[in-house]
Design a protein around this motif. Structure first.
Motif, PDB file in Angstrom:
ATOM      1  N   HIS A   1      -1.211   4.186   0.844  1.00 29.68           N
ATOM      2  CA  HIS A   1      -0.428   3.465   1.840  1.00 29.68           C
ATOM      3  C   HIS A   1      -1.386   2.800   2.820  1.00 29.68           C
ATOM      4  N   TYR A   2      -0.925   1.745   3.458  1.00 26.29           N
ATOM      5  CA  TYR A   2      -1.808   0.890   4.238  1.00 26.29           C
ATOM      6  C   TYR A   2      -1.300   0.768   5.673  1.00 26.29           C
ATOM      7  N   PHE A   3      -2.254   0.498   6.569  1.00 22.60           N
ATOM      8  CA  PHE A   3      -1.924   0.291   7.972  1.00 22.60           C
ATOM      9  C   PHE A   3      -2.945  -0.682   8.562  1.00 22.60           C
ATOM     10  N   HIS A   4      -2.735  -1.069   9.797  1.00 18.80           N
ATOM     11  CA  HIS A   4      -3.660  -1.979  10.488  1.00 18.80           C
ATOM     12  C   HIS A   4      -4.175  -1.309  11.747  1.00 18.80           C
ATOM     13  N   ASP A   5      -5.474  -1.082  11.799  1.00 25.37           N
ATOM     14  CA  ASP A   5      -6.182  -0.459  12.925  1.00 25.37           C
ATOM     15  C   ASP A   5      -5.862   1.025  13.039  1.00 25.37           C
ATOM     16  N   VAL A   6      -4.643   1.372  13.400  1.00 25.44           N
ATOM     17  CA  VAL A   6      -4.261   2.782  13.564  1.00 25.44           C
ATOM     18  C   VAL A   6      -2.893   2.999  12.922  1.00 25.44           C
ATOM     19  N   PRO A   7      -2.655   4.185  12.364  1.00 23.14           N
ATOM     20  CA  PRO A   7      -1.341   4.425  11.733  1.00 23.14           C
ATOM     21  C   PRO A   7      -0.202   4.526  12.729  1.00 23.14           C
ATOM     22  N   VAL A   8      -0.480   5.005  13.955  1.00 26.00           N
ATOM     23  CA  VAL A   8       0.580   5.174  14.952  1.00 26.00           C
ATOM     24  C   VAL A   8       0.198   4.427  16.221  1.00 26.00           C
TER      25      VAL A   8
ATOM     26  N   PRO B   1       7.665  -1.881   5.294  1.00 23.47           N
ATOM     27  CA  PRO B   1       7.178  -0.740   6.078  1.00 23.47           C
ATOM     28  C   PRO B   1       7.975   0.527   5.822  1.00 23.47           C
ATOM     29  N   GLN B   2       7.283   1.647   5.969  1.00 24.41           N
ATOM     30  CA  GLN B   2       7.902   2.967   5.911  1.00 24.41           C
ATOM     31  C   GLN B   2       7.452   3.757   7.128  1.00 24.41           C
ATOM     32  N   ALA B   3       8.327   4.553   7.666  1.00 24.88           N
ATOM     33  CA  ALA B   3       7.971   5.364   8.817  1.00 24.88           C
ATOM     34  C   ALA B   3       6.867   6.349   8.442  1.00 24.88           C
ATOM     35  N   VAL B   4       5.946   6.573   9.373  1.00 26.99           N
ATOM     36  CA  VAL B   4       4.841   7.501   9.115  1.00 26.99           C
ATOM     37  C   VAL B   4       5.375   8.890   8.797  1.00 26.99           C
ATOM     38  N   SER B   5       6.395   9.318   9.501  1.00 22.73           N
ATOM     39  CA  SER B   5       6.956  10.651   9.262  1.00 22.73           C
ATOM     40  C   SER B   5       7.503  10.776   7.844  1.00 22.73           C
ATOM     41  N   GLU B   6       8.122   9.709   7.310  1.00 25.57           N
ATOM     42  CA  GLU B   6       8.655   9.768   5.956  1.00 25.57           C
ATOM     43  C   GLU B   6       7.538   9.898   4.923  1.00 25.57           C
ATOM     44  N   VAL B   7       6.462   9.160   5.115  1.00 24.66           N
ATOM     45  CA  VAL B   7       5.345   9.234   4.168  1.00 24.66           C
ATOM     46  C   VAL B   7       4.695  10.606   4.216  1.00 24.66           C
ATOM     47  N   LEU B   8       4.475  11.139   5.403  1.00 23.28           N
ATOM     48  CA  LEU B   8       3.839  12.448   5.515  1.00 23.28           C
ATOM     49  C   LEU B   8       4.729  13.544   4.939  1.00 23.28           C
ATOM     50  N   ASN B   9       6.025  13.462   5.174  1.00 26.53           N
ATOM     51  CA  ASN B   9       6.937  14.470   4.615  1.00 26.53           C
ATOM     52  C   ASN B   9       6.959  14.422   3.098  1.00 26.53           C
ATOM     53  N   ALA B  10       6.803  13.234   2.526  1.00 23.83           N
ATOM     54  CA  ALA B  10       6.908  13.080   1.080  1.00 23.83           C
ATOM     55  C   ALA B  10       5.612  13.419   0.350  1.00 23.83           C
ATOM     56  N   TYR B  11       4.451  13.094   0.943  1.00 27.74           N
ATOM     57  CA  TYR B  11       3.212  13.162   0.177  1.00 27.74           C
ATOM     58  C   TYR B  11       2.106  14.013   0.803  1.00 27.74           C
TER      59      TYR B  11
ATOM     60  N   SER C   1       1.735  12.583  17.280  1.00 21.62           N
ATOM     61  CA  SER C   1       2.608  11.408  17.215  1.00 21.62           C
ATOM     62  C   SER C   1       2.691  10.895  15.781  1.00 21.62           C
ATOM     63  N   THR C   2       3.891  10.559  15.378  1.00 25.94           N
ATOM     64  CA  THR C   2       4.133   9.887  14.093  1.00 25.94           C
ATOM     65  C   THR C   2       4.935   8.609  14.310  1.00 25.94           C
ATOM     66  N   GLU C   3       4.855   8.056  15.521  1.00 26.64           N
ATOM     67  CA  GLU C   3       5.604   6.846  15.855  1.00 26.64           C
ATOM     68  C   GLU C   3       4.828   5.625  15.347  1.00 26.64           C
ATOM     69  N   GLY C   4       5.079   5.255  14.130  1.00 28.79           N
ATOM     70  CA  GLY C   4       4.409   4.104  13.554  1.00 28.79           C
ATOM     71  C   GLY C   4       4.912   3.841  12.153  1.00 28.79           C
ATOM     72  N   PHE C   5       4.251   2.896  11.470  1.00 30.58           N
ATOM     73  CA  PHE C   5       4.687   2.506  10.138  1.00 30.58           C
ATOM     74  C   PHE C   5       3.485   2.426   9.207  1.00 30.58           C
ATOM     75  N   LEU C   6       3.716   2.771   7.962  1.00 32.92           N
ATOM     76  CA  LEU C   6       2.766   2.594   6.878  1.00 32.92           C
ATOM     77  C   LEU C   6       3.399   1.660   5.858  1.00 32.92           C
ATOM     78  N   PHE C   7       2.558   1.044   5.035  1.00 34.39           N
ATOM     79  CA  PHE C   7       3.037   0.021   4.104  1.00 34.39           C
ATOM     80  C   PHE C   7       2.571   0.361   2.691  1.00 34.39           C
ATOM     81  N   ASP C   8       3.379  -0.067   1.723  1.00 38.50           N
ATOM     82  CA  ASP C   8       3.077   0.223   0.321  1.00 38.50           C
ATOM     83  C   ASP C   8       1.977  -0.664  -0.232  1.00 38.50           C
ATOM     84  N   HIS C   9       1.763  -1.838   0.344  1.00 35.57           N
ATOM     85  CA  HIS C   9       0.786  -2.789  -0.182  1.00 35.57           C
ATOM     86  C   HIS C   9      -0.098  -3.297   0.955  1.00 35.57           C
ATOM     87  N   ALA C  10      -1.228  -3.866   0.562  1.00 31.53           N
ATOM     88  CA  ALA C  10      -2.192  -4.337   1.548  1.00 31.53           C
ATOM     89  C   ALA C  10      -1.711  -5.571   2.296  1.00 31.53           C
TER      90      ALA C  10
END
Length: 386
Positions: free
Chosen positions: A234-241, A284-294, A270-279
């Motif tokens: 998963h991808y983010f820009h600068d910081v995940p949150v 976008p997917q919520a950071v909390s959803e990605v962490l809970n899943a993987y 803090s998990t207030e942010g978004f992660l992305f499936d592609h570069a």
């Protein structure tokens, strides 16, 4: 079997691939010779090229390099000796005879006079000069190759016996026969399978743009050849949150380069942010959803320059990063940071401070092996653990 020797240019091709750091051994060259003696690769130029790609190219990129180098050789049609019988077919092997068009005798190059430019450059004469007809094959040279990355992450193992019982359990078989006193059936057990899971969090765009190709190569090598049970990227820009409470920085307002040690216990996860499936940073997917899943029980690798590319010290970036690491620690304790810049470039930037709180290594061969060792459980001393 054919006794026809292999074409001489194949050895030249083999040496060229070795110079490009292909992991080829004499056994690989002998494998090609054995395939040729078995009758493979003689039908046409294309079949021989495909055979070389299949035996010497372990990835799509390597196969493209083999094909490009192969096409540089001028190969005339060759004939196979007549064979009365063949173990594969009773018919006689007759490769296609291609007629090569006759080329006119090369005339000496006429003098080519360029038009005089604004700078008044003299004309260029290339009469009686032999111009090379070969083309360059440009191969990207990254700090670490696809193969080195795959070999490093194959060491990330968590073997568990699961699945059907198909492997002989010698000790249990002996105990059963000793206990029953007769030749009983053998005891079987499930095979060991690697259950290690990995979550890759990759910084992209901005200051990470110059490292896009090498990071893409690393991610592809881990996903395709790491031999892990599951790899998620998963991808983010600068910081995940973002949006961490900045009021905690009030006691540090009088410092030019503030350090978070004094307020570290007050920073909330803090998990207030978004992660992305592609570069491209879409969907976008919520950071909390990605962490809970993987992330639960998995190893996590963050790939980012952490501000070292621009040499900037950003206290807010450091604050958001620490808040995210605290949240990540509630899911797993196995996490490392890979920085595409060498350690000497971290000084006087946010990366130097982040490296005090999380194991950070350079994105090269040595750094990647160290990161895998830490994820496997090797102790690592941090200056200020979170």
């Amino acid at each position: 079997m054919l006794d026809t020797p292999a074409p001489e240019f194949l050895w030249t091709l083999y040496c060229q691939l070795r110079r490009r750091h292909f992991a080829l051994t004499p056994e690989d060259y002998d494998a090609l010779r054995q395939a040729l003696r078995a009758g493979f690769g003689w039908d046409s130029r294309e079949t021989l090229r495909d055979l070389c790609c299949a035996l010497w190219g372990k990835s799509q990129a390597e196969q493209e390099t083999v094909a490009a180098l192969f096409d540089q050789f001028r190969i005339t049609s060759w004939e196979l000796p007549e064979i009365e019988s063949s173990p594969v077919s009773s018919t006689r092997i007759q490769p296609e005879q291609r007629e090569q068009p006759e080329r006119p005798a090369q005339e000496p190059h006429e003098a080519i006079v360029t038009q005089e430019t604004k700078g008044g450059l003299p004309p260029i004469f290339i009469a009686r000069e032999e111009l090379p007809e070969s083309h360059f094959v440009l191969v990207p040279q990254f700090p670490l190759t696809y193969r080195e990355t795959a070999q490093a992450w194959r060491r990330m193992r968590q073997p568990v016996r699961q699945g059907p019982a198909v492997e002989l359990d010698l000790e249990a078989t002996i105990q059963r026969r000793c206990r029953q006193g007769v030749a009983a059936e053998v005891a079987l057990r499930p095979r060991r399978t690697n259950t290690a899971r990995l979550l890759l969090l990759v910084d992209c765009q901005g200051s990470m743009t110059p490292f896009q190709h090498v990071v893409t190569e690393v991610v592809a090598a881990i996903q395709e050849s790491g031999r892990l049970e599951r790899v998620e990227a998963h991808y983010f820009h600068d910081v995940p949150v973002e949006g961490t409470n900045k009021a905690v920085l009030a006691p540090l307002s009088d410092q030019l380069y503030p350090v978070l040690d004094a307020v570290l216990p007050e920073i909330e996860p803090s998990t207030e942010g978004f992660l992305f499936d592609h570069a491209d940073l879409l969907a976008p997917q919520a950071v909390s959803e990605v962490l809970n899943a993987y992330a639960e029980g998995a190893a996590v690798v963050l790939i980012s320059d952490a501000g070292a590319a621009r040499g900037q010290y950003d206290i807010y970036r450091l604050l958001d990063t620490v808040a995210f690491l605290k949240a990540l620690k509630t899911y797993t304790t196995k996490y490392v940071w890979l920085n595409p810049l060498p350690q000497k470039r971290w000084r006087k930037s946010s990366a130097a401070q982040i490296a005090r709180h999380v194991p950070m290594f350079a994105l090269d061969r040595a750094g990647m092996y160290q990161a895998v060792n830490v994820l496997r459980g090797q102790p690592y001393m941090l200056e200020k653990p979170i």
